[in-house]
Every structure is written in structure tokens, then in C-alpha cells.
Design a protein around this motif. Structure first.
Motif: not given
Length: 141
Positions: A45-49
Motif C-alpha cells: 500500500p505504501d508503494q501504491r500511494a
């Protein structure tokens, strides 16, 4: 001319000055969602954000994930349980497990330390049918 770069994207700073090709390397398509394990790093999720230029969400997600990993490691230590990778194995002749391939300083031989498992339950066989639920994968995100 041997090489000429493609035209930059419309807002290159928002995309970390990556080329269209570089951005596509981490792309997750609908087909990928059917076959990727829930532990695949492309689903972080951090990468997607970050890819959506939402720095504050990316930062808070990264901190949350790091804390979750610390808690899981503490719990394994408390229960005296060691982590064993499910899709990789360390060959018997390896001196110590490291998660990279590296050249030895005095030779050009590649020292491969981790290998994919090759059983009827190996990563590629499981990925082919996309049924990850029966493999007790850790909740890492």
C-alpha cells in the motif's frame, strides 16, 4: 543516432522523472490481481500511494508496515519460532543465507544463495492456478 529518449511524461516530477517504461515495470493489471500472491511487493500500500503521488499516505503506510513487521518479529522470537521462506530455499552448500546474488571479490563466479523451491507446491505452480488461500501466507500488508 544510436539512442534518443522518448518524450517526457506530461508531469514528470509527479512521476519521479521515470520513463513510461520504468513506470510500467510495477504496474498491476487485472490479470495480475488474479494470479499474484497477496504478499507480492507490487501490492504494497505504501508503494501504491507513492505511485499516485500521495506522499502523506505513503509515509504513514510505510511506518505502519514497518511497525507491523517489528511486532511480527517480536512475536516469533517470543514463541521461539523461526521464519522459513515458503517459496525459496537455501542450497546446502551455501555458507550463510543472504537474499541477493553477488559476485565474489576475487572471481567472476556468481554465488547464488537462494533458489526457488521446486516441488509440486512451488511458486510457479501455485501462481498458475492463483489459489493462494490454501498456502497459509503471512499477512504482511
Amino acid at each position: 543516432t544510436i539512442f534518443s529518449p522518448n518524450a517526457p511524461l506530461s508531469d514528470p516530477q509527479k512521476q519521479y522523472n521515470f520513463s513510461k517504461f520504468a513506470l510500467a515495470l510495477n504496474e498491476v493489471t487485472d490479470r495480475h490481481l488474479l494470479i499474484l500472491p497477496p504478499t507480492d511487493s507490487r501490492l504494497r500500500p505504501d508503494q501504491r500511494a507513492l505511485e499516485h503521488a500521495d506522499i502523506s499516505v505513503a509515509t504513514s503506510e510505510k511506518l505502519r508496515l514497518e511497525e507491523k513487521q517489528r511486532q511480527q518479529r517480536k512475536e516469533r522470537k517470543r514463541c521461539n519460532v523461526s521464519y522459513t521462506p515458503q517459496w525459496f530455499k537455501c542450497p546446502p552448500n551455501s555458507k550463510k543465507p543472504v537474499a541477493i546474488q553477488q559476485f565474489t571479490p576475487h572471481s567472476a563466479e556468481l554465488d547464488v544463495v537462494w533458489q526457488f523451491t521446486t516441488t509440486d507446491r512451488d511458486y510457479w505452480a501455485v501462481r498458475e492456478n492463483g489459489n493462494w488461500n490454501e498456502h497459509n501466507l503471512p499477512d504482511i500488508f
